[in-house]
Design a protein around this motif. Structure first.
Motif, PDB file in Angstrom:
ATOM      1  N   VAL A 186       0.831  -1.209   0.000  1.00 27.14           N
ATOM      2  CA  VAL A 186       0.000   0.000   0.000  1.00 27.14           C
ATOM      3  C   VAL A 186       0.865   1.260   0.000  1.00 27.14           C
ATOM      4  CG1 VAL A 186      -0.273   0.064   2.538  1.00 27.14           C
ATOM      5  CG2 VAL A 186      -1.962   1.168   1.075  1.00 27.14           C
ATOM      6  N   TRP A 374      -5.443  -6.431   8.276  1.00 34.62           N
ATOM      7  CA  TRP A 374      -5.139  -6.641   6.862  1.00 34.62           C
ATOM      8  C   TRP A 374      -5.598  -8.026   6.434  1.00 34.62           C
ATOM      9  CZ3 TRP A 374      -2.314 -10.408   4.391  1.00 34.62           C
ATOM     10  CH2 TRP A 374      -1.956 -10.179   3.053  1.00 34.62           C
ATOM     11  N   GLU A 378      -8.521  -6.944   3.712  1.00 34.23           N
ATOM     12  CA  GLU A 378      -7.416  -6.229   3.076  1.00 34.23           C
ATOM     13  C   GLU A 378      -7.903  -4.990   2.336  1.00 34.23           C
ATOM     14  OE1 GLU A 378      -3.879  -6.975  -0.248  1.00 34.23           O
ATOM     15  OE2 GLU A 378      -5.172  -8.634   0.393  1.00 34.23           O
ATOM     16  N   THR A 382      -6.472  -1.388   3.315  1.00 39.47           N
ATOM     17  CA  THR A 382      -5.659  -0.704   2.315  1.00 39.47           C
ATOM     18  C   THR A 382      -6.269   0.631   1.926  1.00 39.47           C
ATOM     19  OG1 THR A 382      -4.816  -2.800   1.451  1.00 39.47           O
ATOM     20  CG2 THR A 382      -4.703  -0.894  -0.011  1.00 39.47           C
TER      21      THR A 382
END
Length: 404
Positions: A186, A374, A378, A382
């Protein structure tokens, strides 16, 4: 004489009872002292092997599945790492396929190393073990600290990005640089160079004389050294990201370091905001008497307890309450925390976000446990970081075009 004999017998009985009672009191006090010392030492002693608290019931190589005893970790959606065989085996585990009768069946994505076999295991937030797995350029470097050379990984920013934007990741208690590998993408996509630091007593960096954690009170010096390294290599806008205890390390860094000129923001994942609140919470989870938890905290803070705990200096836990110290903070901050954390309560994160709503952005999760946000979602994780970076840490070109 009969009366005298009876009195003598009673006296002997009372004396015996008092001796036994005294022995029980001493034994109980001794047990309590031992337990209190053990609790205090556990908090500040680096752990090298994590508990195997899951159970693998079976593998199916043909279908590519693994079946585990149902627990909150084993049943949580997402993708994770899984260790077994006393941490000699590791696999990447994917989504839930089936759940019932006290078992969960998940996708077995890849066996990294080791042999398939049933038995004890543990679910880990680590999904990547080696930096090369990310498919990005990476360099291993050494950062000079006051204890010696501390290894780190540096993932350079994309060639067309602003070379002055860096993030320094700080792992948590009992963890290592590997913890931050899942966050590299990221930051790379946002145009940052990413430095994954090690710090004293984590198994990679040099050890301190006492080989004990300072809960942020000593580790911040190694992160200050990482900041200096980044600046020497072109960093002009640095975000510090802390995971769990790494959050406490970051907060100590920004309130104690002299190398903050180029630090522009903070990201905290499942962070320790207040150590006393966190340790009292863990004591309740372990069903320890409040008096024992408080005694353990006093041992950690006491000037005289070094020979008992092994620590080289007392730790001022009250100075690590950043809800109480909220007025001292000034940098924009993103906090990601799950309310079912189970290790570090989200109460501190919520209280800090409320106290400093002018600089703190809190992104709460409901069922992602500790440092597994995460892994659980995710996309949400992110998007939260990418959006916050875009709003709070502009590129040099954008900053020049729109000065604050």
């Amino acid at each position: 004489m009969a009366g005298t004999g009876t009195g003598s017998a009673i006296g002997k009985t009372v004396g015996t009872a008092a001796f036994v009672a005294g022995g029980l009191v001493l034994a109980t006090a001794g047990l309590a002292a031992w337990a209190t010392t053990r609790v205090a030492r556990t908090v500040i002693t680096p752990v090298r092997r994590r508990p195997q608290n899951q159970t693998i019931r079976s593998f199916d190589e043909t279908l590519g599945t693994v079946t585990l005893r149902e627990t909150p970790d084993a049943a949580m959606p997402g993708r994770f790492g899984m260790w077994w065989g006393g941490d000699t085996c590791f696999a990447k585990v994917g989504g839930l396929i089936e759940r019932g009768d006290g078992s969960v069946t998940r996708e077995l994505e890849r066996i990294q190393f080791g042999q398939l076999r049933a038995g004890r295991a543990r679910i880990s937030g680590y999904y990547y073990l080696e930096p090369e797995e990310l498919g990005l350029p990476v360099t291993s470097v050494e950062i000079p600290t006051d204890l010696g050379q501390a290894p780190a990984w540096v993932f350079p920013a994309p060639e067309d990005a602003d070379p002055g934007r860096w993030v320094i990741q700080v792992h948590g208690w009992g963890a290592s640089r590997q913890e931050g590998l899942r966050a590299v993408r990221v930051y790379h996509d946002a145009g940052f160079s990413c430095l994954l630091a090690s710090y004293r007593n984590d198994g990679d960096a040099p050890e301190s004389a006492d080989r004990r954690y300072g809960l942020g009170g000593t580790e911040w010096r190694d992160i200050e050294a990482a900041i200096d390294y980044a600046v020497e290599h072109g960093a002009r806008s640095i975000v510090l990201m802390g995971w769990s205890m790494g959050g406490a390390v970051v907060l100590q860094t920004i309130t104690r370091s002299r190398s903050l000129e180029h630090v522009t923001g903070i990201v905290l994942e499942s962070p320790v905001i207040d150590w006393i609140d966190t340790l009292e919470y863990q004591g309740n989870l372990l069903r320890l008497p409040d008096v024992m938890t408080r005694a353990a905290l006093r041992l950690i803070e006491a000037e005289w307890s070094g020979p008992i705990t092994g620590q080289g200096a007392p730790i001022d836990l009250r100075s690590m309450d950043f809800v109480a110290r909220a007025s001292e903070l000034s940098l924009p901050m993103l906090i990601l925390h799950s309310d079912d954390d189970g290790f570090v309560p989200s109460t501190g994160s919520r209280a800090l976000a409320e106290a400093r709503s002018d600089i703190v952005t809190l992104v709460p999760f409901d069922t992602a446990l500790h440092t597994k946000l995460w892994n659980y979602d995710e996309a949400k994780w992110t998007a939260a970081i990418a959006g916050w970076l875009a709003e709070n840490v502009p590129t040099r070109r954008a900053a020049e075009a729109h000065p604050r």
